[in-house]
Motif scaffolding. Structure first.
Motif, PDB file in Angstrom:
ATOM      1  N   TYR A 141       0.777  -1.094   0.116  1.00 26.39           N
ATOM      2  CA  TYR A 141       0.120  -0.110  -0.041  1.00 26.39           C
ATOM      3  C   TYR A 141       0.990   1.083  -0.109  1.00 26.39           C
ATOM      4  N   ILE A 142       0.418   2.189  -0.642  1.00 23.93           N
ATOM      5  CA  ILE A 142       1.087   3.336  -0.823  1.00 23.93           C
ATOM      6  C   ILE A 142       0.521   4.632  -0.411  1.00 23.93           C
ATOM      7  N   SER A 143       0.653   5.329   0.458  1.00 25.06           N
ATOM      8  CA  SER A 143       0.121   6.439   1.083  1.00 25.06           C
ATOM      9  C   SER A 143       0.158   7.670   0.123  1.00 25.06           C
ATOM     10  N   GLY A 144      -0.578   8.606   0.212  1.00 24.19           N
ATOM     11  CA  GLY A 144      -0.491   9.778  -0.440  1.00 24.19           C
ATOM     12  C   GLY A 144      -1.601  10.197  -1.410  1.00 24.19           C
ATOM     13  N   CYS A 145      -1.958  11.476  -1.571  1.00 22.06           N
ATOM     14  CA  CYS A 145      -2.859  11.770  -2.584  1.00 22.06           C
ATOM     15  C   CYS A 145      -2.658  12.867  -3.358  1.00 22.06           C
ATOM     16  N   PRO A 146      -2.047  12.585  -4.608  1.00 19.10           N
ATOM     17  CA  PRO A 146      -1.592  11.257  -5.056  1.00 19.10           C
ATOM     18  C   PRO A 146       0.061  11.079  -4.357  1.00 19.10           C
ATOM     19  N   PRO A 147       0.348   9.955  -4.210  1.00  9.08           N
ATOM     20  CA  PRO A 147       1.871   9.633  -3.876  1.00  9.08           C
ATOM     21  C   PRO A 147       2.895  10.181  -4.770  1.00  9.08           C
ATOM     22  N   ARG A 148       3.944  10.800  -4.165  1.00  6.78           N
ATOM     23  CA  ARG A 148       4.867  11.388  -5.133  1.00  6.78           C
ATOM     24  C   ARG A 148       5.610  10.438  -5.754  1.00  6.78           C
ATOM     25  N   PRO A 149       6.141  10.625  -7.074  1.00  6.40           N
ATOM     26  CA  PRO A 149       6.759   9.419  -8.029  1.00  6.40           C
ATOM     27  C   PRO A 149       7.887   8.652  -6.847  1.00  6.40           C
ATOM     28  N   GLU A 150       8.479   9.451  -6.129  1.00  9.87           N
ATOM     29  CA  GLU A 150       9.450   8.943  -5.171  1.00  9.87           C
ATOM     30  C   GLU A 150       8.772   7.799  -4.292  1.00  9.87           C
ATOM     31  N   ALA A 151       7.683   8.214  -3.915  1.00 10.53           N
ATOM     32  CA  ALA A 151       6.754   7.122  -3.086  1.00 10.53           C
ATOM     33  C   ALA A 151       6.553   5.861  -3.920  1.00 10.53           C
ATOM     34  N   LEU A 152       6.200   6.026  -4.910  1.00 15.50           N
ATOM     35  CA  LEU A 152       5.561   4.815  -5.951  1.00 15.50           C
ATOM     36  C   LEU A 152       6.950   4.125  -6.031  1.00 15.50           C
ATOM     37  N   MET A 153       8.184   4.947  -6.492  1.00 17.61           N
ATOM     38  CA  MET A 153       9.162   3.976  -6.692  1.00 17.61           C
ATOM     39  C   MET A 153       9.808   3.262  -5.345  1.00 17.61           C
ATOM     40  N   TYR A 154       9.376   3.744  -4.036  1.00 17.85           N
ATOM     41  CA  TYR A 154      10.007   2.997  -2.838  1.00 17.85           C
ATOM     42  C   TYR A 154       9.006   1.800  -2.702  1.00 17.85           C
ATOM     43  N   GLY A 155       7.564   2.301  -2.915  1.00 14.55           N
ATOM     44  CA  GLY A 155       6.741   0.965  -2.813  1.00 14.55           C
ATOM     45  C   GLY A 155       7.197  -0.215  -3.810  1.00 14.55           C
ATOM     46  N   ILE A 156       7.415   0.124  -4.815  1.00 20.64           N
ATOM     47  CA  ILE A 156       7.891  -0.825  -5.962  1.00 20.64           C
ATOM     48  C   ILE A 156       9.076  -1.511  -5.388  1.00 20.64           C
ATOM     49  N   LEU A 157      10.103  -0.714  -4.793  1.00 19.51           N
ATOM     50  CA  LEU A 157      11.255  -1.435  -4.245  1.00 19.51           C
ATOM     51  C   LEU A 157      10.833  -2.534  -3.044  1.00 19.51           C
ATOM     52  N   GLN A 158       9.940  -1.921  -2.235  1.00 16.43           N
ATOM     53  CA  GLN A 158       9.438  -2.591  -1.108  1.00 16.43           C
ATOM     54  C   GLN A 158       8.764  -4.050  -1.721  1.00 16.43           C
ATOM     55  N   LEU A 159       8.203  -3.816  -2.823  1.00 17.54           N
ATOM     56  CA  LEU A 159       7.499  -5.061  -3.340  1.00 17.54           C
ATOM     57  C   LEU A 159       8.681  -6.137  -3.728  1.00 17.54           C
ATOM     58  N   HIS A 160       9.825  -5.509  -4.684  1.00 18.18           N
ATOM     59  CA  HIS A 160      10.865  -6.297  -5.003  1.00 18.18           C
ATOM     60  C   HIS A 160      11.567  -6.902  -3.693  1.00 18.18           C
ATOM     61  N   GLU A 161      11.677  -6.356  -2.678  1.00 14.98           N
ATOM     62  CA  GLU A 161      12.433  -6.988  -1.221  1.00 14.98           C
ATOM     63  C   GLU A 161      11.491  -7.889  -0.735  1.00 14.98           C
ATOM     64  N   LYS A 162      10.135  -7.450  -1.009  1.00 14.56           N
ATOM     65  CA  LYS A 162       9.111  -8.649  -0.524  1.00 14.56           C
ATOM     66  C   LYS A 162       9.147 -10.070  -1.225  1.00 14.56           C
ATOM     67  N   ILE A 163       9.247  -9.877  -2.458  1.00 10.71           N
ATOM     68  CA  ILE A 163       9.408 -11.042  -3.450  1.00 10.71           C
ATOM     69  C   ILE A 163      10.669 -11.741  -3.196  1.00 10.71           C
ATOM     70  N   LYS A 164      11.793 -10.924  -2.879  1.00 10.63           N
ATOM     71  CA  LYS A 164      13.116 -11.561  -2.736  1.00 10.63           C
ATOM     72  C   LYS A 164      13.013 -12.407  -1.253  1.00 10.63           C
ATOM     73  N   ASN A 165      12.536 -11.752  -0.296  1.00 11.32           N
ATOM     74  CA  ASN A 165      12.404 -12.713   0.887  1.00 11.32           C
ATOM     75  C   ASN A 165      11.442 -13.679   0.957  1.00 11.32           C
ATOM     76  N   GLY A 166      10.543 -13.711  -0.161  1.00 13.18           N
ATOM     77  CA  GLY A 166       9.713 -14.900  -0.116  1.00 13.18           C
ATOM     78  C   GLY A 166       8.505 -14.585   0.960  1.00 13.18           C
ATOM     79  N   GLU A 167       8.208 -13.590   0.964  1.00 13.42           N
ATOM     80  CA  GLU A 167       7.048 -13.250   2.033  1.00 13.42           C
ATOM     81  C   GLU A 167       5.953 -13.435   1.479  1.00 13.42           C
ATOM     82  N   PRO A 168       4.884 -14.039   2.461  1.00 12.18           N
ATOM     83  CA  PRO A 168       3.502 -14.297   1.841  1.00 12.18           C
ATOM     84  C   PRO A 168       2.847 -13.086   1.035  1.00 12.18           C
ATOM     85  N   ARG A 169       1.939 -13.625   0.179  1.00  9.88           N
ATOM     86  CA  ARG A 169       1.283 -12.460  -0.599  1.00  9.88           C
ATOM     87  C   ARG A 169       0.146 -11.981   0.438  1.00  9.88           C
ATOM     88  N   GLY A 170      -0.472 -10.658  -0.216  1.00  6.38           N
ATOM     89  CA  GLY A 170      -1.550 -10.213   0.374  1.00  6.38           C
ATOM     90  C   GLY A 170      -2.530 -10.715   0.719  1.00  6.38           C
TER      91      GLY A 170
END
Lengths: 181, 636
Positions: A141-170
């Motif tokens: 989830y990315i907060s913001g109305c709308p989130p800044r582009p940096e926030a979207l990038m951070y969210g994408i990187l967080q997702l990458h981390e999540k996938i790399k660590n094999g964390e469960p899906r939402g």
């Protein structure tokens, strides 16, 4: 040696990559697959409202999402594995969003971009779904109305981390939402 | 230093003359006429509405029907016999003592007289219905459908009386006062069954075969008087006379066709030729108008940003001007300069997206990256003044939220300098590009007659040779004191994709000229940026610790807000897409009775179904881009 996992991003230096002398690395197949998935994500070319404009700004020249290997937006859900729900989801649009999600092949991930997609935002009213996680499982989830582009990038990187660590899906709140008549 | 309160546009028109002519013709069919804040409203008996509208169009020179909307006086009708002044009292209906619940408002615009006129029809609670105006003004089509959808008022004779924004199987009419804002409660339980019981039932996704082309055998597309859409359809069909060559129905959207949001176009294709195209909207319907009724006047500003999200400052401005006129508030000159300056930067930012995405849809992707590169500089300026890149909410009722920070002028100057060069760059890229010309010239042609009939405004109207810009003709915020030109089509009298592109490029240049002048004035105009009227705008924070009065004003404003007088005003501004009108209706409380937003995209979208027949499917994205719609603006 065989048990030791070498982080995937340390496999090759630039010099090695240039000469083609990549050497050898040992790691679990699972980790290799996860790593590969983060490096070839194809988001669905799909926007809803204001956040979609910020999403466009993110992959346009100034912020250049290509730096993270994320610029290949696919218009067909059959070719995409990441859905960025950028904007408010109306009751009328909800079944369409669900269908698009169902059409994406596994494995797939969802980012809820912005307050509206996350929780309904400022619109607690008859027209807007109070968070897209009512109908599809959301990973980041990315907060913001709308989130800044940096926030979207951070969210994408967080997702990458999540996938790399094999964390469960939402989790989806209502499992069979799309199936009810 | 303060300028006069923004009164109604400088109308030098013989309103009395028009009224007299209407009265002499219709006499007792017209119930009353009234004037409030410089706007003339005529109450008409519903059966005679088409005749009055016909006379307005043919004899009195009101070329355009700008908007149709409705108000719900639910409480006032319930509290009869003290119904707040709205009552059937005369005319053909005799002495009806039943108070009217619904009021349907028709806004007419005359270019030749530079005047606006409002007709209203009063309706009772049971089975409200009015005759349609579609045969007289084709542009009434979408507006009437929206009123039906949102208020449940039927338009007798409308060719396609179906919901437009809500799903077809929706229950109730959301803008009625006895319809709840929302029913989804905050979750105090983790019992999924209890939560689920409150959720709406899902509806199946739309299918191409959904009968959107025919209802009971009647074609949905409305032809303009004298052919238009139907002629093109016939032509396209004639090319495929082979009976084995059946037409095919396909969906364009709602999953983001091209880059213009969640628009769905149901298309009927004969081979590659489009035979019919019907836009289906509402996939981004957000209920903003309903939400506005639950906010105080000041807090409502934040919601207006999110309608036309490519031009949020224009939305702020339209709403603030409407409330200011309702309240009779004066705006300091510095605030007016800032408003003009920022709105013109908004116009440039919006046109950049329009031109960039239009080119990208047709294949010139580099234009998109160029346009977004420059747009970032505009967003930096917005961020500088308001703290937000897109959702600025910078204007307040009575002025602006803050003064601009140090360094603002130099940043804007750099922006101007850069933009002049960049606009030349765009022209070098596209103006003589053979592919671009091939794909845009003569594609989607329409005439001034079509444009006026379909209630088009903004660049779409000017592309047909109609010189109409509200900044010039009905100026606000002191636009009349700036030196600028209004680009319009002087050559062909027909709009097409290329003409629209050309006008947008020229408009950007004119906007830069306005910004330059505004910047000069800003440097020599000191003073507050918000009115000193403490009933509307809060006092400076520093005053709170020294003045009891200020503390009270501050407290009252943020807890309760202010209460405008009873009545409604319609304020239109020239947004990048055309006439953006806010009808703000007050019932004397601290929250609006209704805010109706006449968004330019909503009306402009009607053009799509008209021009699409006869073109190939690959031109459709270009045509969508040409109408320059923002779906947030269409659906609200």
């Amino acid at each position: 040696m065989s048990n030791q996992v070498i982080p995937a991003n340390q496999i090759a230096t630039t010099q090695q990559a240039k000469t083609g002398a990549l050497g050898a690395a040992f790691f679990k197949l699972e980790d290799a697959v996860r790593w590969a998935r983060t490096k070839s994500m194809w988001p669905l070319l799909f926007g809803l409202a204001c956040c979609a404009i910020e999403m466009m700004a993110t992959f346009a020249s100034h912020f250049d999402l290509a730096r993270f290997g994320m610029e290949v937006y696919r218009a067909s859900p059959r070719q995409a594995d990441l859905m960025i729900v950028a904007g408010r989801v109306s009751r009328k649009m909800a079944p369409v969003v669900r269908q698009l999600y169902d059409q994406m092949p596994e494995p797939k991930w969802v980012i809820a971009m912005g307050d509206c997609a996350s929780c309904g935002g400022v619109y607690n009213n008859y027209a807007i779904l109070q968070g897209v996680d009512e109908i599809i499982p959301v990973d980041v989830y990315i907060s913001g109305c709308p989130p800044r582009p940096e926030a979207l990038m951070y969210g994408i990187l967080q997702l990458h981390e999540k996938i790399k660590n094999g964390e469960p899906r939402g989790q989806i709140k209502i499992e069979n939402w799309g199936l009810r008549g | 230093m303060a300028v006069a309160a923004p009164v109604a546009p400088t109308i030098t028109l013989p309103v009395d003359d028009i009224l007299a002519r209407l009265l002499s013709r219709f006499g007792d069919k017209i119930l009353t006429s009234s004037e409030f804040r410089g706007e003339t409203t005529i109450v008409v008996v519903s059966e005679h509405l088409p005749a009055v509208a016909q006379m307005l169009r043919d004899e009195l020179g009101f070329e355009q029907l700008v908007d149709i909307t409705a108000l719900d006086w639910y409480l006032q009708a319930k509290n009869a016999p003290n119904p707040g002044g709205i009552m059937f009292t005369g005319g053909d209906l005799g002495e009806l003592k039943v108070p009217a619940r619904f009021e349907v408002l028709y806004h007419f615009l005359s270019h030749s007289l530079n005047a606006r006129l409002r007709l209203t029809v009063l309706l009772q609670e049971t089975d409200p219905a009015v005759p349609t105006l579609v045969p007289i003004y084709s542009g009434a089509n979408f507006f009437e459908r929206e009123v039906y959808d949102m208020m449940g008022i039927k338009f007798i004779g409308h060719p396609f009386m179906r919901r437009i924004l809500m799903p077809d199987n929706w229950q109730g009419h959301p803008h009625r006062k006895d319809y709840a804002l929302g029913y989804e409660q905050v979750e105090f339980t983790h019992n999924i069954d209890a939560i689920e019981a409150l959720k709406p039932k899902s509806i199946p996704p739309p299918r191409p075969e959904d009968a959107i082309f025919e209802i009971d055998g009647a074609p949905t597309e409305i032809s303009l008087s004298g052919g238009g859409a139907l002629d093109a359809t016939t032509l396209a069909l004639q090319e495929f006379q082979d009976p084995s060559n059946e037409t095919m129905l396909i969906n364009l959207g709602p999953h983001h066709p091209s880059t213009h949001g969640v628009l769905r176009v149901g298309m009927q294709l004969a081979g590659e030729k489009v035979v019919g195209a019907v836009p289906d909207i509402g996939y981004l319907h957000t209920g903003i108008e309903k939400n506005l009724e639950y906010k105080t006047y000041t807090k409502a500003i934040a919601l207006t940003d999110r309608m036309d999200y490519l031009a949020p400052l224009s939305n702020n401005l339209g709403y603030c001007l409407a409330v200011e006129r309702l309240m009779g508030v004066e705006v300091p000159e510095r605030a007016n300069i800032l408003r003009v300056l920022l709105c013109e930067i908004t116009r440039i930012a919006s046109h950049l997206v329009a031109v960039g995405t239009n080119a990208m849809d047709i294949g010139a992707v580099s234009m998109f990256t160029y346009a977004f590169r420059e747009r970032e500089y505009a967003l930096d300026i917005f961020e500088m003044v308001s703290g937000a890149r897109m959702m600025t909410s910078y204007f307040r009722i009575g002025g602006c939220a803050l003064d601009v920070p140090i360094g603002f002028s130099s940043q804007v100057r750099e922006f101007i300098k850069m933009m002049y060069a960049r606009i030349a760059e765009y022209q070098a890229l596209l103006d003589e590009n053979p592919i671009w010309l091939e794909r845009t010239r003569g594609i989607g042609e329409y005439t001034a007659h079509d444009a006026l009939q379909l209630s088009l405004t903004g660049p779409l109207l000017r592309a047909t040779g109609v010189n109409w810009d509200l900044r010039k003709r009905q100026p606000y915020c002191g636009y009349e004191t700036y030196d600028f030109n209004v680009p319009f089509n002087t050559s062909s009298g027909k709009g097409d994709i290329f003409e629209l592109y050309r006008l947008k490029i020229l408009e950007m240049g004119e906007s830069l000229r306005i910004i330059e002048q505004a910047l000069e004035r800003l440097s020599i105009t000191p003073g507050p940026v918000i009115t000193t009227n403490r009933k509307v705008a809060p006092p400076p924070k520093a005053e709170l610790s020294t003045s009891m009065e200020s503390l009270i004003h501050h407290f009252k404003l943020w807890t309760e807000g202010f209460k405008p007088p009873v009545g409604y005003v319609y304020q239109a501004i020239e947004s990048p897409r055309g006439e953006l009108g806010f009808l703000v209706s007050s019932d004397g409380t601290n929250k609006p009775h209704r805010v109706r937003v006449r968004t330019p995209s909503f009306a402009n979208l009607q053009l799509l179904g008209h021009i699409a027949p006869g073109h190939t499917i690959s031109d459709m994205v270009g045509l969508i881009a040409m109408t320059d719609i923002v779906l947030g603006d269409v659906d609200r």
